[in-house]
Write a protein that holds these residues in place. Structure first.
Motif, PDB file in Angstrom:
ATOM      1  N   UNK A 269      54.203  92.699  32.391  1.00 46.98           N
ATOM      2  CA  UNK A 269      54.886  91.486  31.935  1.00 46.98           C
ATOM      3  C   UNK A 269      56.303  91.831  31.486  1.00 46.98           C
ATOM      4  N   UNK A 270      57.235  90.949  31.777  1.00 48.28           N
ATOM      5  CA  UNK A 270      58.587  91.046  31.251  1.00 48.28           C
ATOM      6  C   UNK A 270      59.017  89.656  30.825  1.00 48.28           C
ATOM      7  N   UNK A 271      59.437  89.523  29.569  1.00 51.59           N
ATOM      8  CA  UNK A 271      59.864  88.223  29.049  1.00 51.59           C
ATOM      9  C   UNK A 271      61.199  88.376  28.339  1.00 51.59           C
ATOM     10  N   UNK A 272      62.071  87.411  28.558  1.00 53.55           N
ATOM     11  CA  UNK A 272      63.384  87.385  27.913  1.00 53.55           C
ATOM     12  C   UNK A 272      63.625  85.977  27.389  1.00 53.55           C
ATOM     13  N   UNK A 273      63.993  85.875  26.107  1.00 55.69           N
ATOM     14  CA  UNK A 273      64.288  84.577  25.494  1.00 55.69           C
ATOM     15  C   UNK A 273      65.626  84.639  24.771  1.00 55.69           C
ATOM     16  N   UNK A 274      66.412  83.574  24.908  1.00 54.10           N
ATOM     17  CA  UNK A 274      67.669  83.404  24.189  1.00 54.10           C
ATOM     18  C   UNK A 274      67.601  82.084  23.426  1.00 54.10           C
ATOM     19  N   UNK A 275      67.908  82.132  22.141  1.00 51.29           N
ATOM     20  CA  UNK A 275      67.893  80.932  21.306  1.00 51.29           C
ATOM     21  C   UNK A 275      69.228  80.858  20.573  1.00 51.29           C
ATOM     22  N   UNK A 276      69.897  79.687  20.629  1.00 49.13           N
ATOM     23  CA  UNK A 276      71.251  79.590  20.079  1.00 49.13           C
ATOM     24  C   UNK A 276      71.463  78.276  19.349  1.00 49.13           C
ATOM     25  N   UNK A 277      72.399  78.302  18.417  1.00 46.40           N
ATOM     26  CA  UNK A 277      72.814  77.099  17.704  1.00 46.40           C
ATOM     27  C   UNK A 277      74.258  77.246  17.257  1.00 46.40           C
ATOM     28  N   UNK A 278      75.002  76.142  17.309  1.00 53.02           N
ATOM     29  CA  UNK A 278      76.417  76.197  16.961  1.00 53.02           C
ATOM     30  C   UNK A 278      76.872  74.861  16.372  1.00 53.02           C
ATOM     31  N   UNK A 279      77.303  74.855  15.087  1.00 49.63           N
ATOM     32  CA  UNK A 279      77.862  73.624  14.506  1.00 49.63           C
ATOM     33  C   UNK A 279      79.111  73.189  15.259  1.00 49.63           C
ATOM     34  N   UNK A 280      79.227  71.871  15.452  1.00 47.76           N
ATOM     35  CA  UNK A 280      80.355  71.315  16.184  1.00 47.76           C
ATOM     36  C   UNK A 280      81.338  70.586  15.278  1.00 47.76           C
ATOM     37  N   UNK A 286      75.113  71.809  18.169  1.00 46.24           N
ATOM     38  CA  UNK A 286      74.536  72.020  19.492  1.00 46.24           C
ATOM     39  C   UNK A 286      73.525  73.157  19.416  1.00 46.24           C
ATOM     40  N   UNK A 287      72.426  73.031  20.156  1.00 48.72           N
ATOM     41  CA  UNK A 287      71.407  74.082  20.137  1.00 48.72           C
ATOM     42  C   UNK A 287      70.744  74.159  21.512  1.00 48.72           C
ATOM     43  N   UNK A 288      70.048  75.243  21.714  1.00 49.33           N
ATOM     44  CA  UNK A 288      69.344  75.381  22.979  1.00 49.33           C
ATOM     45  C   UNK A 288      68.679  76.731  23.108  1.00 49.33           C
ATOM     46  N   UNK A 289      67.795  76.834  24.063  1.00 49.34           N
ATOM     47  CA  UNK A 289      67.141  78.117  24.334  1.00 49.34           C
ATOM     48  C   UNK A 289      66.802  78.207  25.819  1.00 49.34           C
ATOM     49  N   UNK A 290      66.712  79.436  26.279  1.00 50.85           N
ATOM     50  CA  UNK A 290      66.360  79.742  27.662  1.00 50.85           C
ATOM     51  C   UNK A 290      65.293  80.827  27.627  1.00 50.85           C
ATOM     52  N   UNK A 337      62.000  78.332  31.412  1.00 49.32           N
ATOM     53  CA  UNK A 337      62.188  77.205  30.511  1.00 49.32           C
ATOM     54  C   UNK A 337      63.631  77.202  30.019  1.00 49.32           C
ATOM     55  N   UNK A 338      64.192  76.022  29.877  1.00 51.84           N
ATOM     56  CA  UNK A 338      65.556  75.870  29.361  1.00 51.84           C
ATOM     57  C   UNK A 338      65.668  74.514  28.677  1.00 51.84           C
ATOM     58  N   UNK A 354      67.592  65.854  23.012  1.00 51.91           N
ATOM     59  CA  UNK A 354      67.394  67.101  23.750  1.00 51.91           C
ATOM     60  C   UNK A 354      66.888  66.831  25.151  1.00 51.91           C
ATOM     61  N   UNK A 355      67.175  67.763  26.039  1.00 51.80           N
ATOM     62  CA  UNK A 355      66.722  67.715  27.419  1.00 51.80           C
ATOM     63  C   UNK A 355      66.153  69.089  27.767  1.00 51.80           C
ATOM     64  N   UNK A 356      64.901  69.121  28.183  1.00 54.97           N
ATOM     65  CA  UNK A 356      64.248  70.393  28.462  1.00 54.97           C
ATOM     66  C   UNK A 356      63.608  70.436  29.834  1.00 54.97           C
TER      67      UNK A 356
END
Length: 816
Positions: A269-280, A286-290, A337-338, A354-356
């Motif tokens: 198995x190989x898994x990679x996740x990125x989770x981010x958030x940024x005040x505007x 704004x936030x999101x994850x991949x 997933x994004x 949000x849109x996923x």
């Protein structure tokens, strides 16, 4: 039918009370008692009121932290979570095709697809796999929890209550909300290595001094700043696990040796996740994850003997595999997933948009096998086809508090969720399903298609989609002093089966700052999945040199309709719960009784088989006559019609102590669950001369007694200076593995699984740990010798803790 008595429930409560009475009766240990509530106890699941703690919530919510997940040898998220939540079970079936590598979890004994999974509050997509074999969760297409690396998770909130009115379809048993890690700096990494060191006494002499299943997991995370106020957290996990094998010696052949392959698959198995958030600015963020995960697994199928398929005088499989062969099913899974979103304030409302998107792709191959009908030149590896499922979700949520003259503000929340789903089946290569020239012409012949996993045929290929829109209104507030109430209503409209309205009311009264009662009544639903509506996998049988299809058909296909199939409708449910909350200093106790009534559950029917030679007027002849125009002779299909009643009790108690011997955290939790099937479907009037059950004895018992009637978890976490340790004892009630007849039923017995781990911090950054899961090498009761004459399957797939034995491991963890 399993019946739990009041004495059983009372015993669980007595165990809880007695253990903690013993703990609290030792005041000499306690010098300081930390408060039960802290920032880690704030929950967002089951309520849309900001700042609500888990002990102040109207509904029961468990909080499982990342640290708690990782204090064991297994690095699989579902296994880790099952160790912490008694109401959740994660069996480990073998020889069940794709289910070996994509295993479903169950909550409160309900179906795997009756628990909604969220990631950061957004609906997670399901897997493309339909569980069609004889294991827990048969007929379901659930979320693959193990596709999400535990290193990416900060905490998991487990809502143990019906919540379809709040969150939509699937939230009948409850909700799992996986909260991703948010960090703008720091990081950590770990390397875990272990393997099984075990033995059991097989009927035929196998099972001695086994060393297998070696597993290496390398995981890490790093926080990065996005400007001066944003964050990006990157998480990665790689796991390489060797297969296990608990087959006994096969006594039928010489030499007498292990020939089967019952156990966990080999997987990488190989898994990679990125989770981010940024005040505007202006209060918006704004936030999101991949996320991405790939899993390559190889699971054993049934062993084929040296004389398998040898009834054909022109060709015997033994010429290719003189000593027999064990086919392997390769399941290569890719999961994407994004999600992106904006949240902030407008007009006094807290807004979240949000849109996923999520997609699950599965490719099947079969190797170390053959297609006997292709003769001696048959390939030994085949591409067998693919399954794909994807989901696009748009969510809009708004909430704010209003002063309407109540004791406290009335929180008003409303929103919309729009979803599009699609599902595809792809055909395998021709050799995986075709009929070659080496056949037993003139009689029934099974010598075709790749052994172990026959490929999807061109007739199975499909591409279906649907969409739905749901809107909700959710109210919650303190109506008068110490009395909080909530109400929710939701309307959903699906393009394929219609609409649904569900509702929920809940209340809580705090008699004192230490004691409160809470309860809820709700209705819910679960929409039929696209997988259940359209999954098809067929094989070709030749009868008198005429091809006939047999297998799983959609209920609306010509074959399904001929046997009485109709378009699937939504399952509906009614949930009741009543509980109490008690806290005093460092001690806390929650106890919640529940009842879940479900109507029109969607199930996979029994296989109806026809015969051209059966007597006129018999069911077998009637089935043959019904299906013959469609080139089919046997079929099963999905259908509504099972009603169930579940009653149970969840108890969670916790006590924390700071003393001269260090910091001690005791947790004792229990789940008692009684599941009854109250109605089963049968063939409709006029279909067959004699109506027959479409959900017979074995399937009913699978529902009623395939999960533990009770499960308890006692855990102690201890730290003192550089030393630390965890002790966990999990008890499982007696599970029934139903056989084809009552004589072949097997009670697996009560099980006690003990896990231990010791930790030493070399410094503030580096920690070493050693431990053992199932240190006492516990196994379920073996299948009777008379029902396991080959030695291939000593253990039942219904064991709630598997059948691998003791797992010994070490871990190095670094943080910075």
């Amino acid at each position: 039918m399993r019946r739990l008595t009041l004495q059983t429930s009372a015993s669980a409560l007595l165990i809880t009370a007695s253990a903690f009475a013993l703990i609290t009766a030792t005041p000499a240990l306690a010098q300081q008692q930390p408060q039960a509530d802290n920032v880690d106890d704030i929950v967002v699941t089951g309520t849309r009121v900001a700042g609500r703690s888990r002990l102040d919530s109207v509904a029961p919510v468990d909080v499982v932290t990342a640290e708690a997940l990782q204090q064991r040898g297994s690095t699989e998220l579902a296994t880790q979570l099952a160790a912490s939540v008694p109401a959740l079970n994660f069996p480990r079936p073998s020889a069940t095709d794709g289910t070996d590598s994509i295993r479903p979890a169950t909550l409160r004994g309900q179906g795997p697809d009756q628990t909604l999974v969220l990631v950061n509050g957004v609906r997670r997509h399901a897997t493309a796999l339909v569980n069609t074999n004889g294991s827990v969760g048969r007929g379901s297409a659930a979320v693959d929890l193990n596709a999400i690396p535990s290193t990416a998770i900060e905490r998991i909130e487990v809502l143990r209550d019906g919540a379809a009115a709040q969150y939509g379809s699937d939230a009948i048993a409850g909700v799992l909300n996986l909260r991703l890690r948010q960090a703008s700096s720091g990081g950590g990494a770990s390397v875990t290595y272990g393997g099984y060191l075990t033995d059991f006494t097989g009927f035929y002499g196998g099972g001695k001094d086994i060393s297998d299943g070696e597993a290496l997991t390398v995981a890490g995370w790093q926080g990065f700043g996005l400007g001066s106020d944003g964050f990006l957290t990157a998480s990665v996990e790689y796991r390489d696990r060797a297969r296990t094998n608990r087959s006994d010696i096969d006594p039928r052949f010489t030499p007498a040796e292990v020939r089967g392959g019952q156990g966990d698959p080999e997987s990488q198995d190989l898994a990679i996740y990125l989770n981010a958030g940024k005040p505007l600015g202006a209060g918006w963020e704004a936030y999101g994850w991949v996320g991405y995960q790939t899993r390559d697994a190889s699971a054993a199928a049934f062993y084929r003997t040296p004389t398998d398929n040898a009834q054909n005088p022109a060709y015997a499989s033994g010429r290719v595999y003189p000593n027999g062969y064990l086919p392997y099913i390769l399941t290569d899974t890719t999961d994407w997933t994004a999600t992106g979103g904006l949240k902030g304030q407008a007009g006094g409302f807290d807004i979240d948009i949000n849109l996923g998107y999520g997609k699950n792709e599965i490719r099947f191959d079969a190797e170390n096998t053959l297609n006997p009908s292709l003769g001696p030149t048959s390939p030994t590896k085949f591409y067998a086809g693919s399954l794909d499922y994807d989901q696009l979700v748009l969510g809009i949520d708004a909430s704010r508090g209003y002063d309407v003259g109540l004791y406290g503000p009335l929180n008003v929340a409303f929103g919309l969720e729009a979803r599009r789903e699609s599902y595809q089946i792809g055909a395998g290569e021709p050799g995986s399903y075709q009929r070659g020239t080496f056949l037993n012409i003139g009689g029934t012949d099974l010598n075709w298609g790749s052994r172990g996993f026959t490929g999807f045929t061109p007739a199975n290929v499909l591409d279906k989609d649907r969409n739905n829109v749901g809107v909700y209104l959710d109210l919650e507030g303190e109506l008068f002093e110490n009395f909080t109430a909530s109400a929710a209503v939701r309307y959903e409209d699906y393009s394929d089966f219609g609409d649904n309205v569900s509702g929920k009311i809940a209340a809580r009264y705090d008699f004192t700052p230490s004691f409160a009662v809470r309860g809820a009544v709700s209705t819910g639903f679960r929409a039929p999945s696209l997988q259940q509506q359209y999954f098809t996998q067929t094989s070709i049988l030749y009868i008198n040199n005429v091809p006939y299809e047999t297998g799983t058909f959609p209920s609306v296909s010509p074959v399904g309709v001929a046997l009485g199939g109709t378009p699937l409708e939504a399952e509906t449910s009614t949930n009741y719960s009543l509980g109490l909350v008690y806290r005093k200093g460092a001690f806390e106790l929650t106890a919640d009784a529940y009842r879940i009534d479900i109507k029109d559950r969607i199930i996979l029917s029994e296989t109806l088989t026809g015969s051209a030679t059966a007597a006129a007027g018999s069911n077998a002849r009637a089935i043959f006559d019904l299906l013959q125009p469609y080139g089919a002779t046997a079929a099963r299909f999905f259908i509504n019609g099972v009603d169930t009643e579940t009653t149970g009790l969840d108890v969670v108690a916790r006590y924390r102590v700071l003393s001269d011997v260090g910091s001690l955290d005791f947790t004792l939790a229990a789940n008692v669950n009684d599941f009854d099937v109250t109605k089963t479907p049968q063939t409709r009037s006029g279909i067959l001369p004699t109506p027959v059950s479409l959900f017979a004895r074995q399937a009913t018992l699978r529902f009623e007694e395939g999960t533990p009637p009770w499960k308890t978890v006692f855990q102690t976490d201890w730290t003192r200076g550089k030393l630390g340790g965890t002790f966990r004892a999990t008890g499982y009630g007696d599970v029934l593995a139903p056989g084809a007849t009552e004589a072949t039923d097997l009670q697996l017995g009560v099980g006690l699984v003990v896990d231990v781990e010791a930790r030493y911090a070399l410094n503030d950054r580096l920690t070493l740990a050693v431990g053992a899961d199932n240190v006492l090498d516990e196994y379920p009761r073996q299948i009777q010798r008379a029902n396991n004459t080959s030695g291939a399957f000593p253990f039942s797939n219904f064991s709630p803790y598997g059948f691998n034995g003791r797992f010994v491991y070490g871990r190095i963890a670094l943080k910075w």
